[in-house]
Design an enzyme around this catalytic site. Structure first.
Site, PDB file in Angstrom:
ATOM      1  N   ASP A   1       0.837  -1.195   0.000  1.00 60.93           N
ATOM      2  CA  ASP A   1       0.000   0.000   0.000  1.00 60.93           C
ATOM      3  C   ASP A   1       0.875   1.249   0.000  1.00 60.93           C
ATOM      4  O   ASP A   1       2.035   1.206   0.441  1.00 60.93           O
ATOM      5  CB  ASP A   1      -0.892   0.028   1.243  1.00 60.93           C
ATOM      6  CG  ASP A   1      -1.963  -1.060   1.206  1.00 60.93           C
ATOM      7  OD1 ASP A   1      -2.296  -1.518   0.110  1.00 60.93           O
ATOM      8  OD2 ASP A   1      -2.441  -1.442   2.290  1.00 60.93           O
TER       9      ASP A   1
ATOM     10  N   TYR B   1       6.331  -8.343   8.623  1.00 62.37           N
ATOM     11  CA  TYR B   1       6.023  -6.914   8.728  1.00 62.37           C
ATOM     12  C   TYR B   1       6.234  -6.418  10.150  1.00 62.37           C
ATOM     13  O   TYR B   1       6.027  -7.160  11.115  1.00 62.37           O
ATOM     14  CB  TYR B   1       4.559  -6.646   8.373  1.00 62.37           C
ATOM     15  CG  TYR B   1       4.148  -6.989   6.977  1.00 62.37           C
ATOM     16  CD1 TYR B   1       4.243  -6.054   5.947  1.00 62.37           C
ATOM     17  CD2 TYR B   1       3.634  -8.255   6.671  1.00 62.37           C
ATOM     18  CE1 TYR B   1       3.834  -6.373   4.657  1.00 62.37           C
ATOM     19  CE2 TYR B   1       3.228  -8.573   5.384  1.00 62.37           C
ATOM     20  CZ  TYR B   1       3.336  -7.625   4.386  1.00 62.37           C
ATOM     21  OH  TYR B   1       2.933  -7.943   3.114  1.00 62.37           O
TER      22      TYR B   1
ATOM     23  N   ASP C   1      -6.997   1.583   8.418  1.00 61.76           N
ATOM     24  CA  ASP C   1      -5.720   2.188   8.794  1.00 61.76           C
ATOM     25  C   ASP C   1      -5.928   3.663   9.130  1.00 61.76           C
ATOM     26  O   ASP C   1      -7.026   4.201   8.993  1.00 61.76           O
ATOM     27  CB  ASP C   1      -4.658   1.996   7.704  1.00 61.76           C
ATOM     28  CG  ASP C   1      -5.038   2.647   6.382  1.00 61.76           C
ATOM     29  OD1 ASP C   1      -5.600   3.756   6.401  1.00 61.76           O
ATOM     30  OD2 ASP C   1      -4.766   2.048   5.325  1.00 61.76           O
TER      31      ASP C   1
ATOM     32  N   ARG D   1      -3.668  -4.985   7.940  1.00 62.60           N
ATOM     33  CA  ARG D   1      -4.734  -4.061   8.360  1.00 62.60           C
ATOM     34  C   ARG D   1      -5.916  -4.825   8.943  1.00 62.60           C
ATOM     35  O   ARG D   1      -6.486  -4.446   9.965  1.00 62.60           O
ATOM     36  CB  ARG D   1      -5.220  -3.244   7.155  1.00 62.60           C
ATOM     37  CG  ARG D   1      -4.303  -2.132   6.722  1.00 62.60           C
ATOM     38  CD  ARG D   1      -4.882  -1.423   5.525  1.00 62.60           C
ATOM     39  NE  ARG D   1      -4.843  -2.243   4.321  1.00 62.60           N
ATOM     40  CZ  ARG D   1      -5.783  -2.263   3.383  1.00 62.60           C
ATOM     41  NH1 ARG D   1      -6.870  -1.525   3.534  1.00 62.60           N
ATOM     42  NH2 ARG D   1      -5.649  -3.006   2.313  1.00 62.60           N
TER      43      ARG D   1
END
Length: 316
Positions: A45, A73, A87, A180
């Site tokens: 993203d 991540y 988010d 997310r």
């Protein structure tokens, strides 16, 4: 310089900056390398940063053959907030005071480890009936999405401030996992909601952040005429597969798409190791993939064992 005639092939690992789409990075690299044939593995993203493997030239043919799509991540989060995008960049849907003990947070996180079902977010590139979810979401349309199986290999809490409800998690997960959504699901399980505030990918398909260069570094290398030296060879992608070395005659046959008799795959010693020792019973299995090289160690492509033959799987 002609874009069509540039022979650059290989893998370039970019540390994607924030506010860039993965497509943006590819567009910039096309200009830097003067080649149109560029793709990427694992979309990030715009708000996310980190490992973005860029495939160049003939390496683009390896996109569907990457052995592992697992990723790691480092994710920032905030409890007590819900948004339409899941988010911090989205429109706020609800907000509340979140006073969550660390022990309860850890206990809740534990429930999301292993094999779980996850519903893709509306703001995602998933297609339903030929339409991207994010296109529908921008029109204010929400559609039903089926839950998909994903795997969370590990989930750790690195930092947490109870007063602000903010912290950092490290997530190692399978292909198709939306961090997310994971944060949102944890927030919902806690009853207060949660959003992703930052995301940095530190590993993708076995390629780690310490091997990446930034866009600024890429530009500097280009200005110095050194950018192509940063490109890794195509076979880097397939290092998990055993290597086979073949003779000159076998190379001609392989390049012509012909199968090779396994019993004849015994050229001279390579790097002090006899080829026969490489072909031990533990790796000599049907449907196994092998990296195939010439005597001079030039990478030719992937071969697959089929009975007593090595057949061409993909040539590069």
């Amino acid at each position: 310089m002609s874009w069509q005639n540039n022979p650059v092939n290989g893998l370039l690992l970019i540390d994607k900056p924030t506010d860039f789409t993965s497509f943006d990075v590819c567009a910039v690299m096309r200009g830097m390398l003067h080649t149109k044939k560029i793709g990427h593995s694992g979309t990030l993203d715009p708000m996310a940063t980190g490992v973005l493997p860029i495939l160049i030239g003939s390496a683009t043919r390896a996109l569907d053959l990457i052995p592992s799509h697992d990723k790691t991540y480092v994710a920032g989060f905030r409890l007590g907030l819900r948004t339409d995008t899941l988010d911090i960049t989205g429109e706020v849907l609800s907000k509340c005071a979140a006073d969550v003990e660390e022990a309860l947070l850890l206990e809740t996180m534990e429930k999301f480890k292993g094999d779980i079902m996850q519903v893709p977010p509306m703001y995602s590139a998933v297609s339903i009936n030929g339409k991207k979810l994010y296109d529908l979401a921008r029109q204010g349309i929400e559609v039903e999405r089926e839950a998909r199986p994903v795997t969370i290999y590990s989930l750790t809490l690195d930092e947490y401030d109870r007063a602000s409800g903010t912290g950092i998690m490290t997530v190692s997960c399978s292909k198709g996992t939306y961090v997310r959504t994971l944060i949102d699901d944890i927030g919902n399980a806690l009853g207060c909601g949660a959003v992703l505030t930052s995301l940095r990918r530190t590993m993708a398909s076995g390629m780690t952040i310490d091997k990446c260069i930034t866009m600024q570094q890429a530009q500097s290398y280009k200005d110095e005429g050194l950018l192509e030296q940063q490109i890794l060879p195509i076979d880097t992608i397939f290092e998990c597969h055993p290597a086979l070395y073949i003779s000159d005659n076998q190379t001609v046959r392989f390049n012509n798409g012909a199968a090779l008799a396994l019993e004849r795959l015994h050229p001279p010693v390579i790097d002090g190791v006899k080829q026969a020792e490489r072909l031990n019973a533990d790796i000599y299995k049907d449907r196994s993939l092998y990296r195939v090289y010439t005597r001079s160690q030039k990478f030719l492509g992937l071969g697959v064992k089929d009975g007593d033959e090595l057949k061409v799987f993909k040539r590069f």
